[in-house]
Scaffold this motif. Structure first.
Motif, PDB file in Angstrom:
ATOM      1  N   GLY A 143      42.476  33.403  47.626  1.00  0.00           N
ATOM      2  CA  GLY A 143      42.078  34.657  48.058  1.00  0.00           C
ATOM      3  C   GLY A 143      42.662  34.879  49.646  1.00  0.00           C
ATOM      4  N   PRO A 144      42.426  35.999  50.087  1.00  0.00           N
ATOM      5  CA  PRO A 144      43.062  36.646  51.369  1.00  0.00           C
ATOM      6  C   PRO A 144      42.355  35.499  52.578  1.00  0.00           C
ATOM      7  N   GLY A 145      41.105  35.128  52.550  1.00  0.00           N
ATOM      8  CA  GLY A 145      40.650  34.510  53.400  1.00  0.00           C
ATOM      9  C   GLY A 145      40.602  33.266  53.550  1.00  0.00           C
ATOM     10  N   LEU A 146      41.019  32.365  52.552  1.00  0.00           N
ATOM     11  CA  LEU A 146      40.856  31.093  52.096  1.00  0.00           C
ATOM     12  C   LEU A 146      41.839  30.063  53.074  1.00  0.00           C
ATOM     13  N   VAL A 147      42.637  30.528  53.774  1.00  0.00           N
ATOM     14  CA  VAL A 147      43.543  29.683  54.537  1.00  0.00           C
ATOM     15  C   VAL A 147      42.702  29.596  56.136  1.00  0.00           C
ATOM     16  N   LYS A 148      42.270  30.592  56.421  1.00  0.00           N
ATOM     17  CA  LYS A 148      41.369  30.790  57.392  1.00  0.00           C
ATOM     18  C   LYS A 148      40.071  29.695  57.343  1.00  0.00           C
ATOM     19  N   GLN A 149      39.559  29.930  56.121  1.00  0.00           N
ATOM     20  CA  GLN A 149      38.187  29.131  55.776  1.00  0.00           C
ATOM     21  C   GLN A 149      38.520  27.671  55.877  1.00  0.00           C
ATOM     22  N   LEU A 150      39.880  27.288  55.479  1.00  0.00           N
ATOM     23  CA  LEU A 150      40.119  26.016  55.119  1.00  0.00           C
ATOM     24  C   LEU A 150      40.741  25.283  56.531  1.00  0.00           C
ATOM     25  N   VAL A 151      41.077  26.020  57.492  1.00  0.00           N
ATOM     26  CA  VAL A 151      41.497  25.626  58.633  1.00  0.00           C
ATOM     27  C   VAL A 151      40.445  25.423  59.783  1.00  0.00           C
ATOM     28  N   ALA A 152      39.339  26.421  59.504  1.00  0.00           N
ATOM     29  CA  ALA A 152      38.218  26.359  60.452  1.00  0.00           C
ATOM     30  C   ALA A 152      37.707  24.911  60.881  1.00  0.00           C
ATOM     31  N   PRO A 153      37.443  24.215  59.681  1.00  0.00           N
ATOM     32  CA  PRO A 153      36.857  22.838  60.109  1.00  0.00           C
ATOM     33  C   PRO A 153      37.817  21.909  60.972  1.00  0.00           C
ATOM     34  N   PHE A 154      39.087  22.157  61.169  1.00  0.00           N
ATOM     35  CA  PHE A 154      40.009  21.317  61.846  1.00  0.00           C
ATOM     36  C   PHE A 154      39.624  21.674  63.203  1.00  0.00           C
ATOM     37  N   PHE A 155      38.873  22.672  63.877  1.00  0.00           N
ATOM     38  CA  PHE A 155      38.613  22.738  65.310  1.00  0.00           C
ATOM     39  C   PHE A 155      37.497  21.813  65.696  1.00  0.00           C
ATOM     40  N   ASP A 156      36.876  21.178  64.635  1.00  0.00           N
ATOM     41  CA  ASP A 156      36.308  19.902  64.865  1.00  0.00           C
ATOM     42  C   ASP A 156      36.966  18.648  64.976  1.00  0.00           C
ATOM     43  N   PRO A 157      37.090  18.096  66.140  1.00  0.00           N
ATOM     44  CA  PRO A 157      38.070  17.061  66.328  1.00  0.00           C
ATOM     45  C   PRO A 157      37.947  15.798  65.499  1.00  0.00           C
ATOM     46  N   GLN A 158      36.599  15.491  64.675  1.00  0.00           N
ATOM     47  CA  GLN A 158      36.400  14.476  63.939  1.00  0.00           C
ATOM     48  C   GLN A 158      37.011  14.491  62.548  1.00  0.00           C
ATOM     49  N   VAL A 159      37.391  15.929  62.319  1.00  0.00           N
ATOM     50  CA  VAL A 159      37.766  16.314  61.018  1.00  0.00           C
ATOM     51  C   VAL A 159      39.180  15.766  60.661  1.00  0.00           C
ATOM     52  N   GLY A 160      39.449  15.000  59.824  1.00  0.00           N
ATOM     53  CA  GLY A 160      40.845  14.500  59.348  1.00  0.00           C
ATOM     54  C   GLY A 160      41.174  15.076  58.008  1.00  0.00           C
ATOM     55  N   GLY A 161      40.403  15.661  57.471  1.00  0.00           N
ATOM     56  CA  GLY A 161      40.752  16.413  56.047  1.00  0.00           C
ATOM     57  C   GLY A 161      39.655  17.447  55.651  1.00  0.00           C
ATOM     58  N   VAL A 162      40.307  18.403  54.775  1.00  0.00           N
ATOM     59  CA  VAL A 162      39.224  19.277  54.383  1.00  0.00           C
ATOM     60  C   VAL A 162      39.418  19.733  52.876  1.00  0.00           C
ATOM     61  N   MET A 163      38.249  19.909  52.327  1.00  0.00           N
ATOM     62  CA  MET A 163      38.532  20.440  50.921  1.00  0.00           C
ATOM     63  C   MET A 163      37.672  21.669  50.249  1.00  0.00           C
ATOM     64  N   GLY A 164      38.092  22.436  49.798  1.00  0.00           N
ATOM     65  CA  GLY A 164      37.476  23.700  49.164  1.00  0.00           C
ATOM     66  C   GLY A 164      36.880  23.500  47.960  1.00  0.00           C
ATOM     67  N   ARG A 165      36.529  24.553  47.276  1.00  0.00           N
ATOM     68  CA  ARG A 165      35.917  24.528  45.949  1.00  0.00           C
ATOM     69  C   ARG A 165      36.834  25.114  45.046  1.00  0.00           C
ATOM     70  N   VAL A 166      37.095  24.301  43.797  1.00  0.00           N
ATOM     71  CA  VAL A 166      37.878  25.076  42.789  1.00  0.00           C
ATOM     72  C   VAL A 166      37.145  25.595  41.593  1.00  0.00           C
ATOM     73  N   VAL A 167      37.737  26.727  41.101  1.00  0.00           N
ATOM     74  CA  VAL A 167      36.964  27.335  40.070  1.00  0.00           C
ATOM     75  C   VAL A 167      37.877  27.783  38.940  1.00  0.00           C
ATOM     76  N   PRO A 168      37.592  27.308  37.823  1.00  0.00           N
ATOM     77  CA  PRO A 168      38.557  27.835  36.800  1.00  0.00           C
ATOM     78  C   PRO A 168      38.457  29.255  36.729  1.00  0.00           C
ATOM     79  N   TYR A 169      39.644  29.993  36.498  1.00  0.00           N
ATOM     80  CA  TYR A 169      39.456  31.577  36.154  1.00  0.00           C
ATOM     81  C   TYR A 169      39.725  31.555  34.564  1.00  0.00           C
ATOM     82  N   ASN A 170      40.355  30.528  33.932  1.00  0.00           N
ATOM     83  CA  ASN A 170      40.595  30.811  32.485  1.00  0.00           C
ATOM     84  C   ASN A 170      39.502  30.168  31.426  1.00  0.00           C
ATOM     85  N   SER A 171      38.304  30.146  32.126  1.00  0.00           N
ATOM     86  CA  SER A 171      37.245  29.421  31.493  1.00  0.00           C
ATOM     87  C   SER A 171      36.861  30.098  30.206  1.00  0.00           C
ATOM     88  N   GLY A 172      37.225  31.397  30.104  1.00  0.00           N
ATOM     89  CA  GLY A 172      36.655  31.882  28.657  1.00  0.00           C
ATOM     90  C   GLY A 172      37.686  31.790  27.442  1.00  0.00           C
TER      91      GLY A 172
END
Lengths: 235, 448
Positions: free
Chosen positions: B167-196
């Motif tokens: 989605g349009p806001g996803l990159v910012k959401q995934l970059v945001a945690p990196f402002f924390d200097p302790q964070v070395g990796g980040v993970m978002g949530r995966v949702v299937p779109y073809n579940s039906g």
């Protein structure tokens, strides 16, 4: 809020309350009900077969008269071994053929074949003598069923009662789960007794492992899932 | 059979005549049941935490910032049906144009993927760069990521598989945690779109829901080890370089990086509300191969990183416990199968293991498969507001049944790799989308 906390505490109390109710009901209600159901099926399927009561002594001196159909079965004959070998071969062949299009079914058939072969080892010098006959087997399964009934309220206490469902729904789900077990267990193991009687003891291990308690618990999971789909108090 | 013979049968019932075998099997059964009970309790603990514990979303409020340069890596091996869709979406994301580089890796593709990528690079030369890997390049996603490392812009690299629809806001959401200097990796949530599509895709939606909505978020709440899943996530490049970069031998490069970062003292952040849609596999054989590969890769990580994790002075006690149990999650499939076999043999010997069988029958339903127990999935669906889908939970047993076999096959393959290192075979995950059609536009449901 104190009222809310009290409601939650009462919810959690349902677990031990229902478990005690099950323990209390075993002799006056559950076992007579099972005897009635088994007699009904025996009268319908094979009127000559009677239902006997096999006592099981609990450590504190109480005896449970577990009703079981008085049926027997013999170990595998030469013909039964041959038939079994052919059936296992066909099952494995089907498992291979269905692997691409119906993988879950293929794996289920494979499992069935493996469970059968391992169970059949119970009749070979590897593991013989096979230690079960129909009444003893049915008695032990029904006793495990009673244990499962006793455990069910405690399981719901952990995975269902803490959620914000109304008290009535929690009671209803518990009663549904216990009713499921109370009705299915005698029917299931009465049917198993007749199947083993017809096919011989070689069928017993497969019925035990694949069509025993796993089926009963699957029913509990289904009821739990249904209960989880009900509306919460605030919805 | 008369009553007298029933009495005789009682005498024969459950008489242990194989004392030696029982003496070996019974302790094994106790250990296995204890392990299964542990994992059941773990799932239950996470579920309760997710339902009633304090929820941590520490980076949710970062919406305005001086956004750092970031590279989005999209490895693509024969992704013709889907690659244009992710690029269209990625070009439209809300992120400063000059600070976002989309690095597409044409990983030895033999279909139209290279042409599609070149076309995008031509139309968006300021944002899209294509890296063509030659046909003789080492295979695998990890090897492709190694090649990409030299072309990164900035200190943050996000990774997306080609079938994802950000989605349009996803990159910012995934970059945001990196402002924390302790964070070395980040993970978002995966949702299937073809579940039906069919039963399998429906089951995968349920499994994903439990795995992310409950399992990952609970680990984030409890400051444990959320897992970087290799897509819809990213790493801090300086941290990556400090730990030696991607390991091209790793079959599960995501789990490998997760553990190497954690052992080096970095934190993994999980962003439950950073959702990205994926295309889940639609056929059982493809699912089986996928799970077998995941299990094989995950167990390779288990063999490699268990001891370093236990010895690391940079992880907390609770991280260590969670890390070990997470490492063992795919190994539980063979343990479970072994448990059933052992208890079956005990029963055939006339010993039901003192009720162990009943216990295993009960707890197996909480441990089948690799990711989530049935109550975990049911709770996750409630949190997602998907009340009606909860009724489908009993069907997950079909998926778990297949998972148990696939994960066991992967575990055995990993042991084989350990004993006799082999060249890895890569199976392309099939795609089901029609390239000619517009990208699917799944409406995001409201999630808590």
């Amino acid at each position: 809020m104190p009222h809310e906390r009290g409601r939650q505490a009462l919810s959690l109390m349902l677990g031990p309350i229902f478990a005690l109710a099950v323990a209390w009901a075993i002799r006056p209600l559950i076992l007579p009900l099972w005897a009635f159901i088994e007699r009904f099926w025996c009268a319908s399927v094979a009127p000559a077969v009677t239902v006997i009561r096999m006592p099981y002594a609990l450590p504190w001196g109480v005896s449970l008269p577990v009703p079981v159909p008085d049926l027997g079965a013999s170990g595998p004959s030469r013909a039964a071994w041959m038939t079994s070998a052919v059936l296992v071969g066909v099952t494995l062949l089907l498992a291979v053929l269905l692997r691409r299009r119906h993988l879950p079914l293929s794996l289920a058939l494979f499992t069935l074949a493996v469970v059968f072969v391992v169970g059949a080892a119970g009749f070979t010098p590897l593991l013989a003598p096979f230690p079960y006959v129909i009444p003893g087997y049915i008695q032990s399964m029904l006793l495990m069923g009673l244990t499962l009934m006793f455990m069910t309220p405690f399981m719901l206490m952990v995975i269902y009662y803490p959620l914000d469902f109304g008290l009535g729904k929690k009671v209803a789900l518990t009663l549904l789960a216990l009713t499921w077990l109370a009705l299915i267990l005698p029917c299931q193991f009465c049917l198993q007794a007749f199947v083993i009687n017809g096919l011989g003891l070689i069928a017993l291990p497969v019925l035990f492992l694949l069509f025993g308690l796993l089926l009963d618990i699957m029913g509990l999971v289904a009821l739990y899932a249904w209960g989880m789909s009900w509306r919460l108090r605030h919805e | 059979m008369n009553n007298a013979s029933a009495g005789a049968s009682l005498a024969r019932h459950a008489v242990p005549v194989h004392a030696g075998l029982i003496a070996v099997l019974q302790p094994t059964a106790y250990v296995i049941v204890a392990l299964v009970v542990f994992y059941t309790a773990r799932h239950l603990f996470f579920t309760m935490n997710r339902l009633f514990g304090r929820q941590r979303h520490p980076y949710l409020d970062i919406t305005q910032a001086s956004w750092p340069p970031v590279t989005v890596i999209i490895p693509a091996h024969n992704e013709q049906p889907v690659i244009a869709h992710i690029l269209e979406r990625m070009i439209a994301v809300d992120y400063p144009r000059e600070r976002l580089k989309i690095l597409c890796i044409d990983d030895r593709s033999t279909d139209a993927t290279p042409a599609i990528l070149d076309d995008f690079a031509e139309r968006h030369p300021d944002r899209v760069q294509v890296l063509h890997r030659p046909p003789d390049a080492p295979p695998g996603k990890a090897a492709a990521l190694v090649d990409a490392t030299a072309h990164l812009m900035g200190d943050i690299a996000l990774v997306f598989d080609a079938d994802y629809l950000p989605g349009p806001g996803l990159v910012k959401q995934l970059v945001a945690p990196f402002f924390d200097p302790q964070v070395g990796g980040v993970m978002g949530r995966v949702v299937p779109y073809n579940s039906g599509t069919n039963l399998l895709t429906h089951l995968l939606e349920l499994e994903r829901s439990g795995g992310y909505q409950v399992d990952q978020q609970a680990r984030a709440n409890l400051r444990l080890i959320p897992q970087f899943g290799g897509t819809v996530g990213g790493v801090r490049v300086s941290a990556l370089r400090a730990i030696g970069g991607w390991d091209p031998r790793a079959l599960a490069e995501d789990t490998d990086i997760t553990y190497r970062l954690v052992i080096a003292g970095w934190k993994i952040a999980y962003q439950n509300r950073s959702e990205c849609y994926e295309e889940v596999v639609e056929s059982w054989p493809a699912r089986y191969r996928q799970l077998r590969r995941w299990s094989r890769g995950h167990n390779q990580v288990l063999f490699r990183h268990l001891w370093p994790l236990l010895r690391s002075s940079r992880v907390t006690g609770r991280e260590r416990l969670d890390g070990v149990s997470l490492l063992g999650i795919y190994a539980m499939a063979p343990v479970l199968l072994m448990g059933w076999l052992v208890l079956y043999l005990l029963w055939l010997c006339g010993d039901n293991g003192g009720g162990l069988l009943l216990m295993l029958a009960v707890v197996s339903y909480g441990t089948f498969g690799n990711a989530a127990a049935f109550y975990e999935i049911a709770s996750a669906l409630r949190l997602d507001g998907e009340r009606d889908k909860v009724k489908g939970v009993p069907l997950i047993l079909i998926g778990f049944f297949v998972s148990t076999y696939a994960a066991t096959a992967g575990f055995l393959a990993a042991i084989g790799d350990r004993l006799r290192p082999r060249r890895l075979q890569w199976h392309k995950t099939p795609r089901y989308r029609d390239q000619a059609q517009a990208a699917p536009d799944p409406a995001a449901p409201t999630r808590l």
